[in-house]
Design a protein around this motif. Sequence first.
Motif, PDB file in Angstrom:
ATOM      1  N   VAL A 114       0.910  -1.200   0.026  1.00 16.61           N
ATOM      2  CA  VAL A 114       0.023   0.082   0.214  1.00 16.61           C
ATOM      3  C   VAL A 114       0.992   1.361   0.059  1.00 16.61           C
ATOM      4  CG1 VAL A 114      -1.926   1.437   1.269  1.00 16.61           C
ATOM      5  CG2 VAL A 114      -2.156  -1.047   1.131  1.00 16.61           C
ATOM      6  N   ARG A 115       1.877   1.265   0.906  1.00 17.24           N
ATOM      7  CA  ARG A 115       2.945   2.597   0.829  1.00 17.24           C
ATOM      8  C   ARG A 115       3.579   2.832  -0.581  1.00 17.24           C
ATOM      9  NH1 ARG A 115       4.299   0.005   5.949  1.00 17.24           N
ATOM     10  NH2 ARG A 115       6.219  -0.805   5.053  1.00 17.24           N
ATOM     11  N   ALA A 116       3.719   1.641  -1.181  1.00 14.26           N
ATOM     12  CA  ALA A 116       4.516   1.780  -2.506  1.00 14.26           C
ATOM     13  C   ALA A 116       3.574   2.333  -3.685  1.00 14.26           C
ATOM     14  CB  ALA A 116       5.058   0.516  -2.916  1.00 14.26           C
ATOM     15  N   VAL A 117       2.316   2.051  -3.506  1.00 13.05           N
ATOM     16  CA  VAL A 117       1.416   2.510  -4.599  1.00 13.05           C
ATOM     17  C   VAL A 117       0.695   3.732  -3.973  1.00 13.05           C
ATOM     18  CG1 VAL A 117      -1.002   1.732  -5.696  1.00 13.05           C
ATOM     19  CG2 VAL A 117       0.564  -0.352  -4.989  1.00 13.05           C
ATOM     20  N   LYS A 118       0.461   4.056  -3.126  1.00 17.24           N
ATOM     21  CA  LYS A 118      -0.432   5.268  -2.420  1.00 17.24           C
ATOM     22  C   LYS A 118       0.698   6.302  -2.139  1.00 17.24           C
ATOM     23  CE  LYS A 118      -4.341   3.076  -2.763  1.00 17.24           C
ATOM     24  NZ  LYS A 118      -5.518   3.063  -3.821  1.00 17.24           N
ATOM     25  N   HIS A 119      -0.041   7.758  -2.394  1.00 17.58           N
ATOM     26  CA  HIS A 119       0.619   8.772  -1.792  1.00 17.58           C
ATOM     27  C   HIS A 119       0.514   9.083  -0.381  1.00 17.58           C
ATOM     28  CE1 HIS A 119       0.456   9.368  -6.144  1.00 17.58           C
ATOM     29  NE2 HIS A 119       1.331   9.796  -6.116  1.00 17.58           N
ATOM     30  N   ALA A 120       1.193   9.834   0.230  1.00 22.94           N
ATOM     31  CA  ALA A 120       0.711  10.431   1.504  1.00 22.94           C
ATOM     32  C   ALA A 120      -0.894  10.775   1.615  1.00 22.94           C
ATOM     33  CB  ALA A 120       1.672  11.431   2.170  1.00 22.94           C
ATOM     34  N   PRO A 121      -1.469  10.846   2.836  1.00 27.91           N
ATOM     35  CA  PRO A 121      -0.744  10.282   3.950  1.00 27.91           C
ATOM     36  C   PRO A 121      -1.182   8.622   4.196  1.00 27.91           C
ATOM     37  CG  PRO A 121      -3.315  10.959   4.419  1.00 27.91           C
ATOM     38  CD  PRO A 121      -2.881  11.203   2.858  1.00 27.91           C
ATOM     39  N   LEU A 122      -1.540   7.862   3.108  1.00 29.59           N
ATOM     40  CA  LEU A 122      -1.748   6.477   3.165  1.00 29.59           C
ATOM     41  C   LEU A 122      -0.380   5.747   2.902  1.00 29.59           C
ATOM     42  CD1 LEU A 122      -3.771   4.209   3.916  1.00 29.59           C
ATOM     43  CD2 LEU A 122      -4.475   4.201   1.465  1.00 29.59           C
ATOM     44  N   GLY A 123       0.172   6.167   1.873  1.00 27.99           N
ATOM     45  CA  GLY A 123       1.153   5.802   1.498  1.00 27.99           C
ATOM     46  C   GLY A 123       2.755   6.734   1.424  1.00 27.99           C
ATOM     47  N   GLU A 124       3.749   6.190   0.754  1.00 29.37           N
ATOM     48  CA  GLU A 124       5.061   6.895   0.676  1.00 29.37           C
ATOM     49  C   GLU A 124       5.417   7.258  -0.743  1.00 29.37           C
ATOM     50  OE1 GLU A 124       7.558   4.713   2.946  1.00 29.37           O
ATOM     51  OE2 GLU A 124       6.624   4.998   4.753  1.00 29.37           O
ATOM     52  N   ARG A 125       4.547   6.929  -1.918  1.00 24.54           N
ATOM     53  CA  ARG A 125       4.918   7.153  -3.010  1.00 24.54           C
ATOM     54  C   ARG A 125       5.230   8.599  -3.562  1.00 24.54           C
ATOM     55  NH1 ARG A 125       0.715   6.101  -7.833  1.00 24.54           N
ATOM     56  NH2 ARG A 125       1.806   7.106  -9.742  1.00 24.54           N
ATOM     57  N   SER A 126       6.202   8.831  -4.272  1.00 24.84           N
ATOM     58  CA  SER A 126       6.586  10.047  -4.629  1.00 24.84           C
ATOM     59  C   SER A 126       5.607  10.587  -5.941  1.00 24.84           C
ATOM     60  CB  SER A 126       8.052  10.124  -5.173  1.00 24.84           C
ATOM     61  OG  SER A 126       8.216  11.271  -5.894  1.00 24.84           O
ATOM     62  N   LEU A 127       5.346  11.985  -5.730  1.00 18.68           N
ATOM     63  CA  LEU A 127       4.474  12.521  -6.735  1.00 18.68           C
ATOM     64  C   LEU A 127       5.252  12.821  -7.999  1.00 18.68           C
ATOM     65  CD1 LEU A 127       1.659  13.541  -7.452  1.00 18.68           C
ATOM     66  CD2 LEU A 127       2.427  15.453  -6.692  1.00 18.68           C
ATOM     67  N   ALA A 128       5.024  12.163  -9.102  1.00 15.54           N
ATOM     68  CA  ALA A 128       5.452  12.297 -10.396  1.00 15.54           C
ATOM     69  C   ALA A 128       5.171  13.718 -11.175  1.00 15.54           C
ATOM     70  CB  ALA A 128       5.589  11.053 -11.413  1.00 15.54           C
ATOM     71  N   GLY A 129       3.930  14.265 -10.893  1.00 12.69           N
ATOM     72  CA  GLY A 129       3.603  15.607 -11.747  1.00 12.69           C
ATOM     73  C   GLY A 129       2.621  15.118 -12.567  1.00 12.69           C
ATOM     74  N   ALA A 130       2.404  15.544 -13.758  1.00 16.85           N
ATOM     75  CA  ALA A 130       1.509  15.042 -14.857  1.00 16.85           C
ATOM     76  C   ALA A 130       1.412  13.745 -14.903  1.00 16.85           C
ATOM     77  CB  ALA A 130       1.847  15.967 -16.005  1.00 16.85           C
ATOM     78  N   ALA A 131       0.431  12.995 -14.867  1.00 15.16           N
ATOM     79  CA  ALA A 131       0.406  11.647 -14.832  1.00 15.16           C
ATOM     80  C   ALA A 131      -0.185  11.178 -16.462  1.00 15.16           C
ATOM     81  CB  ALA A 131      -0.362  10.969 -13.888  1.00 15.16           C
ATOM     82  N   PRO A 132       0.121  10.003 -16.806  1.00 16.96           N
ATOM     83  CA  PRO A 132      -0.438   9.558 -18.169  1.00 16.96           C
ATOM     84  C   PRO A 132      -1.593   9.349 -17.886  1.00 16.96           C
ATOM     85  CG  PRO A 132       1.225   8.141 -17.085  1.00 16.96           C
ATOM     86  CD  PRO A 132       1.343   9.295 -16.390  1.00 16.96           C
ATOM     87  N   GLN A 133      -2.188   8.606 -16.757  1.00 16.70           N
ATOM     88  CA  GLN A 133      -3.550   8.435 -16.270  1.00 16.70           C
ATOM     89  C   GLN A 133      -4.563   9.571 -16.474  1.00 16.70           C
ATOM     90  OE1 GLN A 133      -0.957   7.802 -14.409  1.00 16.70           O
ATOM     91  NE2 GLN A 133      -0.926   5.830 -13.402  1.00 16.70           N
ATOM     92  N   LEU A 134      -3.982  10.629 -16.587  1.00 13.57           N
ATOM     93  CA  LEU A 134      -4.810  11.886 -16.597  1.00 13.57           C
ATOM     94  C   LEU A 134      -4.197  12.639 -17.883  1.00 13.57           C
ATOM     95  CD1 LEU A 134      -4.509  13.170 -12.921  1.00 13.57           C
ATOM     96  CD2 LEU A 134      -6.523  12.120 -14.191  1.00 13.57           C
ATOM     97  N   HIS A 135      -3.889  11.919 -18.977  1.00 14.66           N
ATOM     98  CA  HIS A 135      -3.477  12.071 -20.143  1.00 14.66           C
ATOM     99  C   HIS A 135      -2.545  13.464 -20.083  1.00 14.66           C
ATOM    100  CE1 HIS A 135      -6.563   9.430 -21.336  1.00 14.66           C
ATOM    101  NE2 HIS A 135      -7.410  10.189 -20.820  1.00 14.66           N
ATOM    102  N   TYR A 136      -1.708  13.442 -18.983  1.00 14.70           N
ATOM    103  CA  TYR A 136      -0.487  14.554 -18.984  1.00 14.70           C
ATOM    104  C   TYR A 136      -1.263  16.004 -18.770  1.00 14.70           C
ATOM    105  CZ  TYR A 136       2.688  10.825 -20.021  1.00 14.70           C
ATOM    106  OH  TYR A 136       3.258   9.700 -20.076  1.00 14.70           O
ATOM    107  N   ARG A 137      -2.273  15.917 -18.573  1.00 13.49           N
ATOM    108  CA  ARG A 137      -3.033  17.325 -18.206  1.00 13.49           C
ATOM    109  C   ARG A 137      -2.488  17.602 -16.662  1.00 13.49           C
ATOM    110  NH1 ARG A 137      -9.450  16.652 -18.955  1.00 13.49           N
ATOM    111  NH2 ARG A 137      -9.198  19.022 -18.649  1.00 13.49           N
ATOM    112  N   THR A 138      -2.341  19.097 -16.613  1.00 17.20           N
ATOM    113  CA  THR A 138      -1.991  19.707 -15.292  1.00 17.20           C
ATOM    114  C   THR A 138      -2.880  20.047 -14.386  1.00 17.20           C
ATOM    115  OG1 THR A 138       0.349  20.447 -16.162  1.00 17.20           O
ATOM    116  CG2 THR A 138      -0.461  21.343 -14.262  1.00 17.20           C
ATOM    117  N   PHE A 139      -2.967  19.655 -13.230  1.00 18.07           N
ATOM    118  CA  PHE A 139      -3.783  20.047 -12.093  1.00 18.07           C
ATOM    119  C   PHE A 139      -3.296  20.113 -10.784  1.00 18.07           C
ATOM    120  CE2 PHE A 139      -5.925  16.972 -14.975  1.00 18.07           C
ATOM    121  CZ  PHE A 139      -7.201  17.562 -15.305  1.00 18.07           C
ATOM    122  N   PRO A 140      -3.877  20.657  -9.710  1.00 21.50           N
ATOM    123  CA  PRO A 140      -3.156  20.869  -8.503  1.00 21.50           C
ATOM    124  C   PRO A 140      -2.766  19.719  -8.040  1.00 21.50           C
ATOM    125  CG  PRO A 140      -5.173  22.535  -8.637  1.00 21.50           C
ATOM    126  CD  PRO A 140      -5.367  21.405 -10.086  1.00 21.50           C
ATOM    127  N   ALA A 141      -1.744  19.605  -7.077  1.00 23.44           N
ATOM    128  CA  ALA A 141      -1.034  18.585  -6.732  1.00 23.44           C
ATOM    129  C   ALA A 141      -2.075  17.716  -5.739  1.00 23.44           C
ATOM    130  CB  ALA A 141       0.217  18.769  -6.062  1.00 23.44           C
TER     131      ALA A 141
END
Length: 263
Positions: A114-141
Motif C-alpha cells: 500500500v505504501r508503495a502504490v499510494k501517496h501520503a497520508p496512506l502511502g509513501e509514493r513520490s508525486l511524479a507530476g503530470a500523470a499519463p492516467q490523466l493524459h498529462y494534463r496539469t492539475f493542482p497536486a
Amino acid sequence: MNNVATPVLRNHAKEKLSRGEPVYSMTVRLVRTVDIASIAYTAGFDSVYIDMEHSSFPLEAAGQICMACNHLGLTPLVRVPGLDPTFIARVMDSGAMGIIVPDVESADQARALVRAVKHAPLGERSLAGAAPQLHYRTFPADQVVRVLDEASMVVAMIESQAGLDAVEEIAAVDGVDMLLVGANDLSVELGIAGQMDDPQIHKAFLRVIEACRANGKSIGIGGLGGWPDLIKQYQDLGAGYVSTGNDISFLSAAAAQKRQQFV
C-alpha cells in the motif's frame, strides 16, 4: 496553459467490483505492442494485467499498453516481480491503474505494498507530476494525489500456506483492494500441483473469500482459466475478479484448433 478543471479518473474494473459485478481479465505475457489492448477490448474483457513476474516484459512496453488500455476504458494492472517500491512507483508512473504483488504472506508486506502504490497520508509514493492516467494534463497536486489514489488498485496475491495462515490479517490492511488467489503456485506448495479440484484448494478459496467478506475486500480468482465450472462456483460464493488466462495460452489454443481443421 494549466487546466484548472477538476481531474476525473475512472477505474472501470474497480467500479464494477464495488457494484458486485464480475470483472474478466486477460493476462499479457507475450505481446509487446499496443495492439493487445484493442484485441482485449474487442474480445470483451474488462481488464488487462501485464505479467512482469513470469515474462521478460520491458517497462516501456508495459507502459505503452497501459496507456492504450486507459484510452479504451480497460483497466490495466501490472503484476510486478516483488515488493520493490522504486519499481512499483515507476510502473504506476508509466500508466498502470493498479499493482499486483505475488506471494504476499503477512500484513506487514501488505502494508508495504500500500505504501508503495499510494501517496501520503496512506502511502509513501513520490508525486511524479503530470500523470499519463490523466493524459498529462496539469492539475493542482492535491487533486492529482486524490484521484490517483482513489482510482488505483492494490492487489495482494495469496499463493502459499504462509499467505493463507495470515489471510485474515492481510485482508484487514487499509488500502488493500483485493486478494487474488494464485491457485497454480498454491497447488504446487500444497503438493497437489495442477489439481485445482482438490479439497485443499477449495478450502483455501473458502478461507480467502471469508476473510475478504469480513473486511469488505474484493476477491480474485487466478489459475483456474481451464476450470470454468470451478470459476462459476467461486463466483457464486462472492469472487468478482477472474483472471481467465494469458495471451500465450489463447494463441496456442487457437492455433492448435485451426491446424486441426486441416488434418
